[in-house]
Every structure is written in C-alpha cells, then in structure tokens.
Design an enzyme around this catalytic site. Structure first.
Site, PDB file in Angstrom:
ATOM      1  N   THR A   1     -32.921  42.547 -48.546  1.00 25.85           N
ATOM      2  CA  THR A   1     -34.054  43.706 -47.417  1.00 25.85           C
ATOM      3  C   THR A   1     -34.396  42.856 -46.097  1.00 25.85           C
ATOM      4  OG1 THR A   1     -35.063  41.265 -47.929  1.00 25.85           O
ATOM      5  CG2 THR A   1     -35.160  43.776 -49.472  1.00 25.85           C
TER       6      THR A   1
ATOM      7  N   LYS B   1     -28.590  37.003 -51.241  1.00 28.09           N
ATOM      8  CA  LYS B   1     -30.201  37.934 -50.372  1.00 28.09           C
ATOM      9  C   LYS B   1     -31.615  36.705 -50.225  1.00 28.09           C
ATOM     10  CE  LYS B   1     -33.584  39.070 -51.753  1.00 28.09           C
ATOM     11  NZ  LYS B   1     -34.526  39.975 -50.383  1.00 28.09           N
TER      12      LYS B   1
ATOM     13  N   THR C   1     -33.834  30.629 -56.543  1.00 30.03           N
ATOM     14  CA  THR C   1     -34.838  31.601 -55.099  1.00 30.03           C
ATOM     15  C   THR C   1     -34.208  33.115 -54.841  1.00 30.03           C
ATOM     16  OG1 THR C   1     -35.472  31.584 -53.117  1.00 30.03           O
ATOM     17  CG2 THR C   1     -32.954  31.192 -53.845  1.00 30.03           C
TER      18      THR C   1
ATOM     19  N   GLU D   1     -36.869  34.586 -42.271  1.00 27.81           N
ATOM     20  CA  GLU D   1     -37.360  35.734 -41.429  1.00 27.81           C
ATOM     21  C   GLU D   1     -37.540  35.118 -40.082  1.00 27.81           C
ATOM     22  OE1 GLU D   1     -38.418  38.139 -44.972  1.00 27.81           O
ATOM     23  OE2 GLU D   1     -39.707  36.904 -43.884  1.00 27.81           O
TER      24      GLU D   1
ATOM     25  N   ASN E   1     -42.864  39.873 -40.629  1.00 29.61           N
ATOM     26  CA  ASN E   1     -44.741  40.319 -42.277  1.00 29.61           C
ATOM     27  C   ASN E   1     -45.545  40.716 -41.596  1.00 29.61           C
ATOM     28  OD1 ASN E   1     -42.896  38.722 -43.769  1.00 29.61           O
ATOM     29  ND2 ASN E   1     -42.661  36.841 -42.848  1.00 29.61           N
TER      30      ASN E   1
ATOM     31  N   THR F   1     -46.607  48.453 -42.062  1.00 30.22           N
ATOM     32  CA  THR F   1     -47.253  49.332 -41.753  1.00 30.22           C
ATOM     33  C   THR F   1     -46.465  50.304 -40.667  1.00 30.22           C
ATOM     34  OG1 THR F   1     -48.481  47.905 -40.309  1.00 30.22           O
ATOM     35  CG2 THR F   1     -49.274  48.638 -41.803  1.00 30.22           C
TER      36      THR F   1
END
Lengths: 404, 404
Positions: A154, A180, A191, A277, A399, A404
């Site tokens: 992702t 992943k 996880t 991330e 995040n 959007t």
C-alpha cells in the site's frame, strides 16, 4: 550446507518448491499492481495469526474459520480496499472472491484464503476484482514471487520478500516470505500481512508451535505508529514438496526449522519497521533489567511508540529524558537509584541520574540509519527488544493526504 | 448574581481575594519569563494530584509529601528545566528552592510548594534560580496573575488563565486558574500544570472531593500526544478570604462550588488541548453506547491519541474508518451490527457499515477550528468525551528541534 548455516537470500514466496504466484494491476489503486495470487501445487498445511482488533475485516473473520481446517491451497490478496465495515455486502464480496478464484483454479472455495488491505468502509469494486482474478490466474508462475510482493504493497516504498534455506535429512528445504504494511502498525497477535511459504513436510501442531514462537518474537515486537489494523494477518503454508521425512516430533529438525522460520520472520518485521511511513531510520529499542518478560516488552513498546522519542531521533536530538519518561509512563518497575540509559551507543545516564556525555558525538551517532536505544531498568534481569522507526514530516504528509 | 450563574471570565490566579503573584525572567529559557511565584496572604488549605509516571521529578516527590499536611501558602514554579533524573543533587536543589523562597517571604519552608518543567536530565542552574527568586519576591502583586501564567509556559503559544465567580451566603466567591503544557500530554491522574486558587472557605475533605471530581472530568479527559510527563501536577489552594460561612458538609454550597470548579477545570483542559504542540484544531471525541464508563473512556482515549485519526483531521480527510479501527483496537465491546459514526457532524456509518455521505460537505466541516467525532459502539448506554488536537508538521518540527 550444514543444518544450522542459515543464509538468508533475497528470495520470495515462490523460492520453496511447488508454489506459483502472480501480481497484476486491476484498478483498485491509482497505479501499480494491486492483486496478488499465491497457489501451491498440492494442498498445504496452513497456520495463521490474526489481528485482535474488535472490528475485524471480513477477510479476517473468513480466514480465521478457514484456517481451523488446517488446509489451504491458494491465497488471493488485494491492496487498495480493506473490505472492512462494509456490512453484509462486504461479507458476500469476500465469499465471491474466494469462489471465483477457486473456480478458475479448479479448487474447492474452502481451500482459498482471501486478504484485503486499504481504505476502510468503502465497498469493494467487484467488477474490477473479478477481472483481476482472471488475469492473475493467467500469469501464475514459479517465478512470480517478486510480482506478488509488489502487488500487496500500500504505502510501502519497497517490496519486502525473503527466503532462507536449511538442510533436513540431506534435502534442501526452503522458507519464503513476503510482507507489507508501513502504517497502522502496532501488532497485537500479528501485523498487517506476513505471508510465508515452505516446502518442509511437518505435522500441523509442530508447524503451529514454530509459527507462533516466530511471530511473537518478530511481528509482535515491532511498531510503527501504535495503531492495530483491522486486517492484520500472518499466514504460513507448508506443502511438503521438499521431500524431507515429515517432522512429527520436537527433534533437531524441528528446532532447525523453527530457528530458520524465526530468523526470516525477524527480517520481515525489521523490513516493515524500516520502511515505516515516512521513516528515515530503523530504531532498535532494548530494555534490560526488567522484573518479567511482560514488563520488558511493555516498557520497550512504550518507548518504541513514543512520539517524543521518535521525533527526537528524527531530529538527531540526544534527548534521552524522553526515553526515561516513556519507560516510567508504562508503569513497569524501575529502580530510581540504579537505572541507566544508552542512547545511540553512548552512555548518558547511570545510577538513576544524568552523567556527562559528548553531545556532539551522540548527535553524529544519531545520524546513522540504524539507531540503538537501551535502557536498564535496574529492577530485575529480563530483556526485550522492539523494532520501530522515527516520526517525520513525511508520516504527517502521507496520512493527512492519504484519501484526498 | 444567583448561585448557579457561572460566568467564566478571562481572570487569573490573583482574581480570588488574598493572592499575589509574579512572573519574571531569570535565564532558564532563551528568552521569555521563566519563573513564577504565587503567594496567599494567609495559609491556605491545599489539595493536589500528581503524575503516575514511575520516574517522578523531584518536585513531584516533594509536593506529594508536603500536600499531605493539607496546608501551603506559596508556590514557586520554574519553566525550562524539569529537575528530573538529576540524582541526589536535584533533590537538594529542590529543597534549596523551597528554603530560599520561604526565607525571603518569611514563611516556613514546609509551606512552600515547588514545580519545575522543561528538559529532563540536566542539572538546574541554581545561581540563576536563586537570583530569580529574589526578583520574583520583589515584584509580587495582587495583579500578577497574567505574568504568572506567562512564566509557566514552555512550548505553549498562549498563556492560559481563567476565573469564575459564584455567590455563596451572599458573598462573591472566586476561583482562579492557570495551566500550561502543550506536549508530553496524556494525563494519568493529572496533567502538566493546572494551578487553581480560590477564596472559598471549605473543609479540606470536601475541597479534595470536589477537586478530584473536577480533575477526573477535565485534565484526565484530554490528550495531546499520548505521553505521560514526569512532572504532571494539579494543585488547588483555598484561603477562605471570601468570607462565606465555611463549607463543612455536602450541601447546596458545596454542589455550587464543585460545579464551578469543574467548569473552570474543563476550560483549562480544553485550552491545553487546543494549544497542543503544532495543533490547528481542537478535537472533541465522544463515545456513546459503551457497556461501562471505563470502556467509554478507554475507547475515546484510543481514538483521541490515534496518529491516523489526528493526521486525517489535520488533512481535512473524512477517513472515518480510522476512528472505527482505533475503537476496535482499544479492546472494548462493540456491536458489529449496530455501531455508527458521525464525523464532523456528518453521519457516515450506521448499523455497522458504511452509508453514503457527502464527502465534499464533510471536508468543509473538517476545516472548522473545532471538530467533533462521535462513535456509538452499540453495545450499551454509557458515554465519555475526551479532548485532543490534530497532528501536524509543526508537532514534528517542535519535537525534532526542541533541544538542538
């Protein structure tokens, strides 16, 4: 090759004998592969661990039940849509995915497991998925492991795939893995996705014991952002294609297999933390001197998910007081006259107080890609190690702008 | 003025009768006031609540013991240095601060409380502090409340001070407050600093009951970053100067005082959340339909400290699945067929599943400075509300560059 020479290679889930895989694009993501298929030539023994989140995705509920049977032959994974909080329709979509895959492979639907990851609460675009399944079946290959690892990503920046070999009864046996997940990561049982394949022949109870031990020491010792996903899953398939004499008790072969599995699971977990991330650094937090394993893990996880520790490391700031604060906040026993701290390899506190240290040297040490944090609680003799990453501007970007 | 007309004003800790305060600069911070003194004309009844962190700062250990006596007359607060993890020297420094202040005020050292906030693990520069105490004594004033509120700030962007009036026995009684803290905020008994003064005459046990109730519903229902500081303290002084007949049982006057105290404590807590490090929005998280108060609070705090929820709100992203994920991860009971979610006032899920909603309208609602999140767990009938803020680039900036 001796039994205990484990040489991890950059292999894949198709490195063990008898597994095909594929990864294709079907339109769930804006671009990049988003549908992965993994198939064993013969029915495999399967074990799994799943999220403890009280709002499990449909695939988690489905797989939990299926894995009870102890047998599976295929796994279909989509990335881009979690199929979670999608009501009765989501449950039926999950069944349809399993049935469609089974029909095209000539299997029973019950032998197909399903995984989904991505946005929560949006209905699965089933036309795209159905077309995708047909494409994925078409390009299945004994060399498809890398494509498969790419298709489960992702917000990951790199695909994560590994293999490890060991010799049992003169036969070369292999374990392959892909993983992943780089956000919503603070496992509680397991996880995001860790998918393991092996060609070892082994009794299911012994497979399960090695698997749980490996997961507890790897995925369950890693955090990115303290969040426990609705879809977390770790699976291990064992199809017995290596030709070793089936492992039926806790002998030397079982120990070798368990050790190899633990090593590859740790590599996969560290790879997830390192690719957290926005992360720029892999951070290893070790707690020593705890009164119990439970307290050592609790303190280490508290430090590893501390925003103040993680931002300090991003900023190369030797602000070790934040480490002590976080250990203290976890509620574990600490001897205030004896605790000590090492920050990026530099001793900064002992006997419960600050000691002089070279701030410039420590700042330089903090600029490394791997940062070690150690705290000795001074209360007992038990240790634990947890993997995490730093918290950066890019975590906020990823995040705040995910949707959007 | 009737008993129950509470009109909060932008007052200070010197709004109640009989309190002087001052706030000066003594060199602990790079610039800005950093030493605060608060003195009651007469000995006051005092109650306090303190951090549950297992690594308490010296001032916390000291005040906990002093507050047992039930009496205090002065409070000296420094900002810039937490005097925590500073060993035996830190303990002696804390005593010296109390003694020096007491000597200059002509009080017993035992009647002086001490608070410190700032960096952990660095020794207190005592020469600066001693000079500062003399300066602070010199400029004590019945109008010093604003200066005092400025002098306790660390990374706060605005000073936080309030007052509220109520009428008891025909006498106007006042409660004043100041608060600080915008990072390391996830209280566990109390948060950073909340300092309350009142001129109400009241029995200590009844004062304590009203105080604990107010703190539990305010500071303990607020989180910025999930961190529990080593120095968290809330104190309340009551000097009886208002002239009301002393409250000695749980009558109407006690109820009025308790309600006024709870209201001003909530204002102070919301002000801390709103001024959370880097925050652009005050976020109110309400959990309904829980099976117990404990579970309602647990779910609300899990959502309120979720990095994914906080970054989504910063990004005006109606990603409500993250709210559900976080509630589920908290381990509370959720009815998967009944739960519903309102995100920024827009209903986005009901009966456990997504419903169509106007994404553009929701994005507009999310751009407000106050954002409401509601989840009905569908499992019971109990509610709880927690205050927090969004997570932004500035949080990372502030905490990556705090030290260096």
């Amino acid at each position: 090759m001796k039994n205990f020479d484990f040489i991890p290679s950059r292999g894949t889930v198709t490195s063990p004998k008898g597994y095909k895989a594929s990864g294709i694009y079907c339109g769930l993501k804006r671009k990049n592969k988003d549908l992965c298929l993994l198939v064993s030539d013969s029915p495999a023994t399967v074990v799994g661990m799943f999220t403890s989140n009280n709002v499990p995705a449909h695939c988690v509920v489905y797989n939990k039940e299926r894995v009870q049977s102890g047998r599976a032959q295929a796994l279909i994974v989509n990335a881009g849509n979690a199929n979670c909080c999608t009501g009765q329709r989501g449950w039926l979509d999950n069944l349809t995915i399993a049935e469609k895959t089974a029909a095209l492979l000539g299997l029973d639907a019950g032998d197909v497991l399903v995984l989904s990851t991505g946005v929560i609460g949006e209905p699965m675009p089933m036309n795209k998925v159905k077309n995708g399944i047909a494409m994925a079946v078409e390009v299945l290959s004994y060399d498809g492991g890398v494509d498969a690892a790419r298709a489960i990503m992702t917000t990951d920046t790199v695909p994560k795939h590994f293999s490890i070999e060991l010799e049992l009864d003169g036969k070369t046996c292999t374990i392959g893995a892909m993983a992943k997940g780089s956000g919503m990561i603070h496992p509680n049982l397991a996880t995001m996705f860790g998918i393991f394949t092996t060609d070892v022949a082994i009794d299911r109870t012994l497979l399960d014991a090695a698997f749980r031990d490996a997961v507890n020491d790897s995925f369950n010792m890693m955090t990115v952002d303290g969040e426990t996903s609705t879809n977390d899953t770790v699976l291990l398939f064992a199809n017995g294609a290596a030709g070793n004499s089936r492992i039926i008790d806790k002998n030397e072969n079982h120990a070798a297999f368990a050790a190899a599995l633990k090593q590859i699971a740790k590599e996969a977990a560290k790879a997830i933390a390192e690719d957290g991330e926005g992360a720029t650094k892999l951070v290893t937090v070790t707690v020593d001197g705890a009164v119990s394993k439970e307290e050592a893990i609790r303190a280490a996880k508290s430090i590893a998910k501390s925003l103040l520790v993680k931002t300090a490391i991003f900023g190369n700031d030797p602000n070790w007081g934040r480490v002590v604060q976080s250990a203290g906040a976890s509620g574990v026993q600490i001897n205030l006259q004896k605790f000590g701290v090492e920050f990026a390899g530099v001793k900064v506190a002992e006997n419960g107080g600050a000691i002089p240290f070279d701030r410039e040297e420590t700042i330089q040490m903090l600029k490394n890609k791997n940062v070690q944090i150690k705290i000795d609680l001074g209360a007992g003799s038990i240790s634990a190690t947890v993997f995490t990453c730093d918290l950066t501007y890019d975590y906020v970007t990823i995040n705040a702008e995910y949707h959007t």
